[in-house]
Design a protein around this motif. Structure first.
Motif, short mmCIF file in Angstrom:
data_model
loop_
_atom_site.label_atom_id
_atom_site.label_comp_id
_atom_site.label_asym_id
_atom_site.label_seq_id
_atom_site.Cartn_x
_atom_site.Cartn_y
_atom_site.Cartn_z
N SER A 157 1.28 -7.42 10.63
CA SER A 157 1.36 -6.42 9.56
C SER A 157 0.83 -6.99 8.25
CB SER A 157 2.82 -5.97 9.39
OG SER A 157 2.98 -5.21 8.21
N ALA A 158 1.25 -8.21 7.92
CA ALA A 158 0.81 -8.83 6.67
C ALA A 158 -0.69 -9.04 6.63
CB ALA A 158 1.53 -10.17 6.48
N ALA A 159 -1.31 -9.18 7.79
CA ALA A 159 -2.74 -9.49 7.85
C ALA A 159 -3.62 -8.32 7.42
CB ALA A 159 -3.12 -9.92 9.27
N VAL A 160 -3.13 -7.11 7.61
CA VAL A 160 -4.02 -5.96 7.44
C VAL A 160 -3.59 -4.96 6.37
CG1 VAL A 160 -4.89 -6.12 9.79
CG2 VAL A 160 -2.87 -4.73 9.33
N VAL A 161 -2.29 -4.89 6.05
CA VAL A 161 -1.87 -3.84 5.11
C VAL A 161 -2.45 -4.13 3.72
CG1 VAL A 161 0.24 -3.24 6.33
CG2 VAL A 161 0.29 -5.08 4.65
N ARG A 162 -2.78 -3.07 3.02
CA ARG A 162 -3.44 -3.22 1.72
C ARG A 162 -2.44 -3.26 0.55
NH1 ARG A 162 -8.90 -2.29 1.73
NH2 ARG A 162 -9.79 -1.53 3.69
N THR A 163 -1.28 -2.64 0.73
CA THR A 163 -0.33 -2.54 -0.37
C THR A 163 1.06 -2.98 0.06
OG1 THR A 163 0.30 -0.25 0.10
CG2 THR A 163 -1.64 -0.60 -1.30
N SER A 164 1.87 -3.36 -0.90
CA SER A 164 3.25 -3.74 -0.61
C SER A 164 4.06 -2.54 -0.12
CB SER A 164 3.90 -4.34 -1.86
OG SER A 164 3.87 -3.42 -2.94
N SER A 165 3.71 -1.36 -0.61
CA SER A 165 4.41 -0.15 -0.17
C SER A 165 4.20 0.07 1.32
CB SER A 165 3.92 1.07 -0.96
OG SER A 165 4.51 2.26 -0.48
N ALA A 166 2.96 -0.07 1.78
CA ALA A 166 2.66 0.08 3.20
C ALA A 166 3.37 -0.99 4.02
CB ALA A 166 1.16 0.02 3.43
N ALA A 167 3.40 -2.21 3.48
CA ALA A 167 4.09 -3.30 4.18
C ALA A 167 5.57 -3.00 4.34
CB ALA A 167 3.88 -4.61 3.44
N ASN A 168 6.19 -2.45 3.30
CA ASN A 168 7.61 -2.10 3.36
C ASN A 168 7.87 -1.00 4.39
OD1 ASN A 168 8.57 -3.92 1.41
ND2 ASN A 168 8.01 -2.55 -0.26
N GLN A 169 6.98 -0.02 4.45
CA GLN A 169 7.17 1.07 5.40
C GLN A 169 7.04 0.58 6.84
OE1 GLN A 169 4.36 4.10 4.26
NE2 GLN A 169 5.24 4.35 2.23
N ILE A 170 6.00 -0.21 7.10
CA ILE A 170 5.83 -0.76 8.45
C ILE A 170 6.98 -1.69 8.80
CG2 ILE A 170 4.37 -2.23 9.89
CD1 ILE A 170 1.96 -1.16 8.33
N GLY A 171 7.40 -2.50 7.83
CA GLY A 171 8.50 -3.43 8.07
C GLY A 171 9.79 -2.71 8.41
N THR A 172 10.03 -1.60 7.74
CA THR A 172 11.25 -0.82 8.02
C THR A 172 11.22 -0.25 9.42
OG1 THR A 172 11.51 -0.24 5.67
CG2 THR A 172 12.63 1.15 7.29
N LEU A 173 10.06 0.28 9.83
CA LEU A 173 9.94 0.82 11.19
C LEU A 173 10.15 -0.28 12.23
CD1 LEU A 173 6.86 3.21 10.78
CD2 LEU A 173 9.26 3.85 11.06
N LEU A 174 9.53 -1.44 12.01
CA LEU A 174 9.71 -2.56 12.94
C LEU A 174 11.17 -3.00 12.99
CD1 LEU A 174 6.58 -4.80 12.25
CD2 LEU A 174 7.16 -3.65 14.40
N PHE A 175 11.79 -3.08 11.83
CA PHE A 175 13.19 -3.50 11.76
C PHE A 175 14.09 -2.57 12.57
CE2 PHE A 175 17.39 -3.17 9.86
CZ PHE A 175 17.80 -4.49 9.87
N VAL A 176 13.94 -1.27 12.35
CA VAL A 176 14.78 -0.30 13.06
C VAL A 176 14.54 -0.38 14.57
CG1 VAL A 176 15.23 2.16 13.42
CG2 VAL A 176 14.95 1.26 11.09
N ALA A 177 13.27 -0.46 14.98
CA ALA A 177 12.96 -0.52 16.41
C ALA A 177 13.53 -1.79 17.05
CB ALA A 177 11.45 -0.46 16.62
N LEU A 178 13.32 -2.94 16.40
CA LEU A 178 13.79 -4.20 16.96
C LEU A 178 15.31 -4.24 17.06
CD1 LEU A 178 11.38 -6.64 15.07
CD2 LEU A 178 11.39 -6.20 17.53
N MET A 179 15.99 -3.81 16.02
CA MET A 179 17.45 -3.85 16.03
C MET A 179 18.04 -2.81 16.98
SD MET A 179 17.86 -6.47 14.32
CE MET A 179 19.62 -6.50 14.61
N PHE A 180 17.33 -1.70 17.18
CA PHE A 180 17.80 -0.71 18.17
C PHE A 180 17.84 -1.32 19.55
CE2 PHE A 180 16.61 2.35 21.48
CZ PHE A 180 17.71 3.20 21.42
N PHE A 181 16.73 -1.95 19.95
CA PHE A 181 16.69 -2.55 21.27
C PHE A 181 17.66 -3.73 21.38
CE2 PHE A 181 12.44 -0.51 21.41
CZ PHE A 181 12.61 0.19 22.60
#
Length: 254
Positions: A157-181
């Motif tokens: 994610s850090a390699a390609v996202v252009r903004t910190s806002s996008a990084a936060n959104q992707i990070g939140t989705l990853l966090f929820v998915a990982l912790m769900f499983f």
């Protein structure tokens, strides 16, 4: 080496100033476990859990909570912020190569998850009488390899996202998915077989950490015929290497 030490000092100061990351990435896993431990029902053992308490089984999940928060939310957000503000580009013209910033950021992040884990394990033992990991060496291996896999995913994610806002959104989705499983929102024992099998490896390191912390808890949380410990470690190492290679290939300095 001197440049790297300076970068680590700078990144440490910046990390400590980020109160949200300190609270949720370092302190919250311990606070969450202690809060759940205050619920009487979670401190009672049942035949279904082999005499263990629910809080004993849930402790590794609280530990991984902080690991995921730092690896897939904090680190990508910081790197994306540096790219967005042109810091990485400007540093490429100075003796301090941008790689030094990335390395310093990873060192500080890993130190934070170690502090978080140590704090949680100590207070879990002192306050809730949760025994420390039964197999410390295997626990350390699972901790390091699992975090490396999580960080590899975060670095894509850090390699390609252009903004910190996008990084936060992707990070939140990853966090929820990982912790769900991982069973943070729904106990894995009530999940369908497919989801429980996925949970053997997602989030990376959780099942191995659970097994190293307590053999009984590992048997309870594993699916029938759960994967051997060292096979899980090998798969986590493969995820870490593959994800890191992909992140390095895709990484943009500007």
């Amino acid at each position: 080496m001197r440049t790297l030490r300076k970068m680590i000092k700078v990144e440490t100061n910046l990390f400590l100033r980020d109160s949200a990351t300190v609270i949720f990435g370092v302190l919250f896993p311990t606070a969450l476990l202690l809060g759940l431990g205050a619920v009487p029902a979670l401190r009672e053992s049942t035949p279904e859990t082999g005499g263990l308490r629910s809080i004993d089984i849930w402790a590794p999940t609280a530990l991984v909570f902080g690991m995921v928060m730092i690896a897939v939310q904090h680190v990508p957000s910081v790197i994306a912020t540096y790219r967005e503000r042109g810091i990485l580009r400007r540093m490429s013209t100075t003796p301090a190569h941008p790689r030094s910033v990335l390395l310093a950021q990873m060192i500080v992040a890993f130190t934070s998850v170690v502090v978080s884990a140590a704090l949680m394990i100590f207070l879990a033992w002192a306050v809730l009488d949760i025994a420390p990991p039964e197999r410390p060496l295997e626990f350390i291996v699972a901790f390091i390899v699992g975090y490396a896999a999580l960080l590899g995913l975060g670095m894509i994610s850090a390699a390609v996202v252009r903004t910190s806002s996008a990084a936060n959104q992707i990070g939140t989705l990853l966090f929820v998915a990982l912790m769900f499983f991982g069973g943070a929102f729904l106990p894995r024992v009530v999940m369908p077989d497919v989801l429980r099998e996925v949970g053997e490896f997602i989030p990376p390191g959780l099942q191995a950490l659970t097994a190293a912390w307590s053999a009984e808890a590992g048997e309870i949380t594993a699916t029938a015929g759960g994967q051997p410990f060292w096979l899980q470690i090998a798969i986590m190492a493969g995820i870490a290497l593959l994800a890191s290679a992909v992140a390095a290939k895709l990484f943009r300095w500007e």
